[in-house]
Design a protein around this motif. Structure first.
Motif, short mmCIF file in Angstrom:
data_model
loop_
_atom_site.label_atom_id
_atom_site.label_comp_id
_atom_site.label_asym_id
_atom_site.label_seq_id
_atom_site.Cartn_x
_atom_site.Cartn_y
_atom_site.Cartn_z
N LEU A 266 0.80 -1.45 -0.05
CA LEU A 266 -0.18 -0.02 0.01
C LEU A 266 0.88 1.27 0.10
O LEU A 266 1.80 1.27 0.70
CB LEU A 266 -0.82 0.06 1.16
N ALA A 267 0.51 2.25 -0.95
CA ALA A 267 1.05 3.53 -0.90
C ALA A 267 -0.31 4.45 -0.36
O ALA A 267 -1.07 4.59 -1.15
CB ALA A 267 1.52 4.03 -2.26
N ALA B 139 -2.57 20.11 3.76
CA ALA B 139 -3.80 21.13 4.20
C ALA B 139 -3.57 22.38 3.84
O ALA B 139 -2.47 22.95 3.81
CB ALA B 139 -4.27 20.66 5.48
N SER B 140 -4.48 23.36 3.99
CA SER B 140 -4.47 24.89 3.98
C SER B 140 -3.39 25.33 5.11
O SER B 140 -2.93 26.48 4.93
CB SER B 140 -5.91 25.50 3.79
N ASN B 141 -3.62 25.07 6.20
CA ASN B 141 -2.75 25.14 7.37
C ASN B 141 -1.03 24.97 7.21
O ASN B 141 -0.28 24.90 7.99
CB ASN B 141 -3.27 24.77 8.65
N GLY B 142 -0.97 23.98 6.11
CA GLY B 142 0.43 23.53 5.92
C GLY B 142 0.82 21.96 6.50
O GLY B 142 1.91 21.72 6.17
N ASN B 143 -0.16 21.73 7.18
CA ASN B 143 0.03 20.27 7.64
C ASN B 143 -0.11 19.01 6.61
O ASN B 143 -1.06 19.06 5.82
CB ASN B 143 -0.88 19.85 8.79
N GLN B 144 0.66 18.08 6.88
CA GLN B 144 0.19 17.02 5.73
C GLN B 144 -0.49 16.09 6.47
O GLN B 144 -0.34 15.52 7.48
CB GLN B 144 1.91 16.25 5.72
N VAL B 145 -1.79 15.53 5.69
CA VAL B 145 -2.79 14.91 6.36
C VAL B 145 -2.86 13.55 5.58
O VAL B 145 -2.37 13.33 4.09
CB VAL B 145 -4.18 15.65 5.85
N PHE B 146 -3.18 12.51 6.34
CA PHE B 146 -2.99 11.09 5.81
C PHE B 146 -4.53 10.57 5.94
O PHE B 146 -4.67 10.05 7.35
CB PHE B 146 -2.13 10.22 6.15
N PRO B 147 -5.46 10.78 5.06
CA PRO B 147 -6.93 10.42 5.47
C PRO B 147 -6.76 8.50 5.43
O PRO B 147 -6.14 7.95 5.16
CB PRO B 147 -7.48 10.76 4.18
N ALA B 148 -7.76 8.03 6.35
CA ALA B 148 -7.65 6.83 6.59
C ALA B 148 -8.17 6.10 5.56
O ALA B 148 -8.94 6.60 4.79
CB ALA B 148 -8.73 6.66 7.96
N GLN B 149 -7.61 4.95 4.90
CA GLN B 149 -8.13 4.05 4.11
C GLN B 149 -8.13 4.82 2.77
O GLN B 149 -8.78 4.37 1.78
CB GLN B 149 -9.42 3.37 4.31
N ALA B 150 -7.30 5.62 2.47
CA ALA B 150 -6.92 6.40 1.08
C ALA B 150 -5.65 6.02 0.79
O ALA B 150 -4.61 6.21 1.23
CB ALA B 150 -7.12 7.88 1.30
N TYR B 151 -5.72 5.35 -0.65
CA TYR B 151 -4.38 4.71 -0.90
C TYR B 151 -4.18 5.40 -2.56
O TYR B 151 -5.09 5.50 -3.22
CB TYR B 151 -4.46 3.18 -1.10
N ASN B 152 -2.95 5.53 -2.87
CA ASN B 152 -2.56 5.81 -4.19
C ASN B 152 -2.75 4.71 -5.34
O ASN B 152 -2.78 3.45 -4.80
CB ASN B 152 -1.22 6.36 -4.32
N ILE B 153 -2.66 5.13 -6.62
CA ILE B 153 -2.97 4.08 -7.57
C ILE B 153 -1.82 2.98 -7.67
O ILE B 153 -0.64 3.30 -7.35
CB ILE B 153 -2.84 4.84 -8.92
N GLY B 154 -2.24 1.71 -7.83
CA GLY B 154 -1.27 0.54 -7.60
C GLY B 154 -1.25 0.00 -6.43
O GLY B 154 -0.80 -1.22 -6.31
N SER B 155 -1.82 0.49 -5.44
CA SER B 155 -1.81 -0.32 -4.07
C SER B 155 -2.86 -1.27 -4.22
O SER B 155 -3.84 -1.29 -4.82
CB SER B 155 -2.43 0.75 -3.04
N TYR B 156 -2.37 -2.36 -3.53
CA TYR B 156 -3.29 -3.62 -3.65
C TYR B 156 -3.16 -4.66 -2.31
O TYR B 156 -2.04 -4.62 -1.36
CB TYR B 156 -2.79 -4.73 -4.78
N ALA B 157 -4.25 -5.33 -1.87
CA ALA B 157 -4.22 -6.37 -0.85
C ALA B 157 -4.51 -7.67 -1.59
O ALA B 157 -5.65 -7.61 -2.35
CB ALA B 157 -5.15 -5.74 0.03
N HIS B 158 -3.88 -8.84 -1.32
CA HIS B 158 -4.30 -10.09 -1.60
C HIS B 158 -4.26 -11.00 -0.35
O HIS B 158 -3.38 -11.18 0.39
CB HIS B 158 -3.11 -10.79 -2.44
#
Length: 273
Positions: A237-238, A244-263
């Motif tokens: 998973l990537a 965010a607008s306040n400059g903080n880096q945000v990692f939303p739950a269960q949001a993955y980039n293209i190519g991420s996979y689970a088997h």
């Protein structure tokens, strides 16, 4: 030279002492012999992955692939595709490999569902010795289990190949845990949950695994005693993130980039029983 004369009571005591000493030595020898005869031999753990011609394992397989996540005022998980299929692994014959070990031919077949016909997909080579079980897939040989099993035991899963360039063969990249503990699979459709009273878990670690804010690469396999592999879970998973607008880096739950996979593979049938 003075001679020491023992009176009758003293002689009797001395003789009795010698007799007791002989009995004590004899009992010690008998006790030692009994201990050696009844001492239990530690089990190797080979029965957690029994390998023999005619054995088969059928799995319900779930593949999840993520498309590109995006942030346009909200987080979306675009293009998530979940595919459910079945896979069967069957040991069909034995032969002697180049090292002189007994090797087994394992045929993997796939089908879209329980009503579809099986289609042979690929052939693996399984090598089983008193020291380990290895599997060769697409000319890549991995150490699936090493014996004797012990809680916390570690080994190099890629000791027979160069899948991790620059990593020494002594690096421990897979580990045993929960040896002898019960394990319960999840219910899948009409297939009820199954509890296996004795199991062992293997987990990739070190250079073979990644766990941080950006990525997760993991592999877990669970074996049940006298049955073999009952569950496999591979994740690559990537994690999607944005600023965010306040400059903080945000990692939303269960949001993955293209190519991420689970088997995920869950045992639903096996034999012989």
């Amino acid at each position: 030279m003075h001679r020491i004369l023992l009176t009758w009571p003293a002689v009797a005591v001395a003789r009795r002492f010698r007799s007791l000493a002989v009995v004590a030595v004899t009992l010690a020898a008998v006790t030692t012999g009994c201990k050696n005869d009844t001492e239990a031999i530690p089990e190797t753990g080979a029965d957690y992955y029994p390998v023999a011609v005619g054995r088969f394992w059928t799995y319900a397989v779930t593949d999840t692939v993520w498309g590109q996540s995006a942030y346009n005022g909200q987080v979306t998980r675009g293009g998530v595709v979940v595919t459910n299929t079945q896979k069967r692994e069957t040991i069909t014959e034995t032969f002697t490999d180049a090292a002189g070990n007994t090797a087994y031919r394992m045929v993997r077949a796939k089908r879209d569902n329980a009503a579809a016909a099986w289609r042979d997909d690929s052939v693996f080579v399984v090598t089983a010795t008193p020291q380990f079980v290895s599997i060769s897939r697409s000319n890549v040989r991995t150490l699936e289990a090493v014996f004797a099993m012990k809680e916390g035991g570690k080994w190099h899963v890629n000791a027979f190949n160069n899948s991790l360039p620059g990593v020494e063969d002594t690096v421990k990249t897979r580990q045993y845990s929960r040896l002898g503990q019960p394990y319960t699979t999840a219910a899948i459709g009409a297939q009820p949950a199954v509890t296996y009273p004795l199991s062992v878990t293997t987990t990739d670690m070190g250079p073979a695994a990644v766990s941080n804010l950006l990525n997760e690469v993991s592999y877990q396999q669970i074996f049940a005693k006298n049955i073999g592999p009952v569950f496999r879970n591979r994740r690559n998973l990537a994690y999607f993130n944005y600023t965010a607008s306040n400059g903080n880096q945000v990692f939303p739950a269960q949001a993955y980039n293209i190519g991420s996979y689970a088997h995920r593979e869950t045992l639903i049938d096996y034999g012989p029983k």
